[in-house]
Design a protein around this motif. Sequence first.
Motif, PDB file in Angstrom:
ATOM      1  N   GLU A 238       0.825  -1.207   0.000  1.00 53.30           N
ATOM      2  CA  GLU A 238       0.000   0.000   0.000  1.00 53.30           C
ATOM      3  C   GLU A 238       0.861   1.259   0.000  1.00 53.30           C
ATOM      4  O   GLU A 238       0.565   2.225  -0.714  1.00 53.30           O
ATOM      5  CB  GLU A 238      -0.936   0.012   1.214  1.00 53.30           C
ATOM      6  CG  GLU A 238      -2.032  -1.040   1.184  1.00 53.30           C
ATOM      7  CD  GLU A 238      -1.522  -2.421   1.562  1.00 53.30           C
ATOM      8  OE1 GLU A 238      -0.364  -2.524   2.059  1.00 53.30           O
ATOM      9  OE2 GLU A 238      -2.269  -3.400   1.367  1.00 53.30           O
ATOM     10  N   SER A 242       1.111   4.080  -3.016  1.00 54.05           N
ATOM     11  CA  SER A 242       0.759   5.471  -2.734  1.00 54.05           C
ATOM     12  C   SER A 242       1.786   6.459  -3.267  1.00 54.05           C
ATOM     13  O   SER A 242       1.503   7.652  -3.367  1.00 54.05           O
ATOM     14  CB  SER A 242       0.603   5.682  -1.220  1.00 54.05           C
ATOM     15  OG  SER A 242       1.860   5.618  -0.565  1.00 54.05           O
ATOM     16  N   ASP A 256      -0.450  -1.501 -10.037  1.00 46.25           N
ATOM     17  CA  ASP A 256      -0.879  -2.429  -8.991  1.00 46.25           C
ATOM     18  C   ASP A 256       0.020  -3.655  -8.971  1.00 46.25           C
ATOM     19  O   ASP A 256       0.406  -4.148  -7.905  1.00 46.25           O
ATOM     20  CB  ASP A 256      -2.332  -2.832  -9.224  1.00 46.25           C
ATOM     21  CG  ASP A 256      -2.853  -3.742  -8.126  1.00 46.25           C
ATOM     22  OD1 ASP A 256      -2.948  -3.277  -6.972  1.00 46.25           O
ATOM     23  OD2 ASP A 256      -3.150  -4.917  -8.418  1.00 46.25           O
ATOM     24  N   SER A 259       3.459  -2.668  -7.582  1.00 41.87           N
ATOM     25  CA  SER A 259       3.467  -2.437  -6.131  1.00 41.87           C
ATOM     26  C   SER A 259       3.636  -3.742  -5.354  1.00 41.87           C
ATOM     27  O   SER A 259       4.050  -3.730  -4.191  1.00 41.87           O
ATOM     28  CB  SER A 259       2.174  -1.739  -5.699  1.00 41.87           C
ATOM     29  OG  SER A 259       1.063  -2.604  -5.823  1.00 41.87           O
TER      30      SER A 259
END
Length: 353
Positions: A238, A242, A256, A259
């Motif tokens: 997360e 960010s 996504d 990450s």
Amino acid sequence: MEGLFINIDFPNTLSSGYIEGIVRGYRNDLLTGSQYMNLTQSDTLEDLKLQLSATGYGNFLANVPSPLATSVIQEKAFGKLVDDFRYVRAQATEPLAKFMDFITHGYMIDNVALLITGTVHDRDREEMLARVHPLGWFESLPAISVATDIASLYDMILIDSPLAPYFKDNLSAEELDDLNIEVIRNKLYKAYLQEFYKFSQTLPSPTNEIMARLLEFEADRRTINISINSIGTQLTREARFSLFPEFGSLYPSAADVLSRAEDVEQIKFGIDTSGSPTVDSSLLDGSSNKSLEDHFYQKEMELCKAAFTQQFTYSTVWAWIKTREQEIRNITWIAECIAQNQKDRVNNYIAVF
């Protein structure tokens, strides 16, 4: 069609077309292939100085005493770029003036991160101030050394600076250490790029279209670099996500995947699934002598070259700044190879045009 009106004078101001003419003139002073060849054939830094004096750089090293150092060549070359930029900015009116101010904000963010890092590691304040980028200078910058956490950094120093809007959603009570400094820097850069992108899309065509490509590439580059540098760190999925700019060809689906990546192969897979027109996984193969950073620089120069093929656009200012910075990196690389007697590597620079 909107671009045809870029040459119309604003009341009591110089036209944007005049400024574009100046910038294109500066672009014509970029080193040519034959001039690069002359530089690479220099045997000493004094020879290099002589060769540079026959280019658009002129006598910028005339008052520099011997022996000449690579750092001095780099400093003086940047000084000429800064002088040229400030001259153009002094002629600019809205919205070009705001466009050029946005360009300086990226350097301000890097300067803030540099000085905070220096403060954390108890480095000499004057030495750190000497290393800041001139285009990223603002009045309260020297006071950063008194900040002890993110909140005080904002409340005491940055609240009245051009960076204040980017801190709006990036405050925390965390102490300033290396990891937190890098996280804050990337959050600020994300906010900056998103605001710059939003502003550029309000400008007339073809500026909005060209800047979209240039800034989307910058967003993709930062996303990939953050993904690579996050491997093996304490950043959660997360937290990493960010930090990614919320635009570009990698956002949101590939971002996504990136990450969650735990190695380079997973990052390559994420890039491949994006279908990005500006970056591809071959950049991470390591099959050439160029680093990932060099590959990005090369792609950036291709995009800047394309930007100059368009008329009536503010994007030439961005392209000019980026190409001049790359040219200075090239000159510094050649000078360093000469100084260290590594002439076999002197041609490993990034072609500008």
